[in-house]
Motif scaffolding. Structure first.
Motif, PDB file in Angstrom:
ATOM      1  N   UNK A 264       0.839  -1.206   0.000  1.00 35.10           N
ATOM      2  CA  UNK A 264       0.000   0.000   0.000  1.00 35.10           C
ATOM      3  C   UNK A 264       0.870   1.249   0.000  1.00 35.10           C
ATOM      4  N   UNK A 265       1.878   1.267   0.865  1.00 28.44           N
ATOM      5  CA  UNK A 265       2.746   2.447   0.930  1.00 28.44           C
ATOM      6  C   UNK A 265       3.637   2.576  -0.301  1.00 28.44           C
ATOM      7  N   UNK A 266       4.039   1.446  -0.893  1.00 29.00           N
ATOM      8  CA  UNK A 266       4.781   1.513  -2.153  1.00 29.00           C
ATOM      9  C   UNK A 266       3.908   2.162  -3.228  1.00 29.00           C
ATOM     10  N   UNK A 267       2.636   1.792  -3.266  1.00 23.51           N
ATOM     11  CA  UNK A 267       1.708   2.379  -4.233  1.00 23.51           C
ATOM     12  C   UNK A 267       1.514   3.872  -4.006  1.00 23.51           C
ATOM     13  N   UNK A 268       1.380   4.260  -2.750  1.00 25.15           N
ATOM     14  CA  UNK A 268       1.228   5.683  -2.422  1.00 25.15           C
ATOM     15  C   UNK A 268       2.468   6.452  -2.864  1.00 25.15           C
ATOM     16  N   UNK A 269       3.642   5.898  -2.564  1.00 24.84           N
ATOM     17  CA  UNK A 269       4.897   6.552  -2.950  1.00 24.84           C
ATOM     18  C   UNK A 269       4.989   6.656  -4.473  1.00 24.84           C
ATOM     19  N   UNK A 270       4.679   5.569  -5.161  1.00 28.09           N
ATOM     20  CA  UNK A 270       4.729   5.558  -6.627  1.00 28.09           C
ATOM     21  C   UNK A 270       3.773   6.591  -7.212  1.00 28.09           C
ATOM     22  N   UNK A 271       2.562   6.648  -6.705  1.00 25.57           N
ATOM     23  CA  UNK A 271       1.561   7.594  -7.210  1.00 25.57           C
ATOM     24  C   UNK A 271       1.919   9.039  -6.881  1.00 25.57           C
ATOM     25  N   UNK A 272       2.711   9.222  -5.841  1.00 27.72           N
ATOM     26  CA  UNK A 272       3.147  10.570  -5.449  1.00 27.72           C
ATOM     27  C   UNK A 272       4.487  10.944  -6.079  1.00 27.72           C
ATOM     28  N   UNK A 273       5.027  10.014  -6.866  1.00 29.75           N
ATOM     29  CA  UNK A 273       6.336  10.216  -7.512  1.00 29.75           C
ATOM     30  C   UNK A 273       7.421  10.485  -6.472  1.00 29.75           C
ATOM     31  N   UNK A 274       7.346   9.743  -5.374  1.00 33.08           N
ATOM     32  CA  UNK A 274       8.318   9.850  -4.288  1.00 33.08           C
ATOM     33  C   UNK A 274       8.864   8.451  -3.996  1.00 33.08           C
ATOM     34  N   UNK A 275      10.105   8.363  -3.587  1.00 33.85           N
ATOM     35  CA  UNK A 275      10.640   7.038  -3.241  1.00 33.85           C
ATOM     36  C   UNK A 275      10.179   6.609  -1.842  1.00 33.85           C
ATOM     37  N   UNK A 276       9.988   5.332  -1.684  1.00 33.58           N
ATOM     38  CA  UNK A 276       9.751   4.770  -0.357  1.00 33.58           C
ATOM     39  C   UNK A 276      11.129   4.367   0.161  1.00 33.58           C
ATOM     40  N   UNK A 277      11.665   5.120   1.095  1.00 31.91           N
ATOM     41  CA  UNK A 277      13.059   4.927   1.506  1.00 31.91           C
ATOM     42  C   UNK A 277      13.228   3.924   2.635  1.00 31.91           C
TER      43      UNK A 277
END
Length: 98
Positions: free
Chosen positions: A6-19
């Motif tokens: 879920x958080x990977x998807x949020x990061x991807x949709x926000x064009x931000x890396x999940x660090x």
């Protein structure tokens, strides 16, 4: 798995890396059991360090992530007892408010 995805998807949709993903399994047991106070202090200190690393380096070290989610050699039985105590205390507190 699903929470991370879920958080990977949020990061991807926000064009931000999940660090980093920080999980503290059974955290409620640390708050409820007095004998876990030292462990709780270590976990909270490590989470604070993770925030500092993230802010200054843009990442969190694998060793620090591993320490945060460590079982600290506590038996599953003791961990379960602490989690059950935390649940019981929360339930009791809720009933007393009514």
């Amino acid at each position: 798995g699903p929470i991370i995805e879920t958080f990977k998807g949020i990061a991807r949709n926000s064009h931000r890396p999940l660090v980093a993903t920080i999980f503290r399994p059974g955290a409620e047991a640390l708050f409820a059991a007095p004998h876990c106070k030292n462990i709780l202090d270590q976990v909270l200190f490590s989470i604070e360090r993770a925030g500092t690393e993230l802010a200054t380096k843009g990442r969190v070290s694998k060793s620090l992530l591993k320490m945060i989610s460590s079982g600290f050699n506590i038996s599953k039985k003791s961990w379960r007892q602490g989690a059950n105590l935390a649940y019981w205390l929360k339930t009791k507190e809720s009933v007393m408010k009514e």
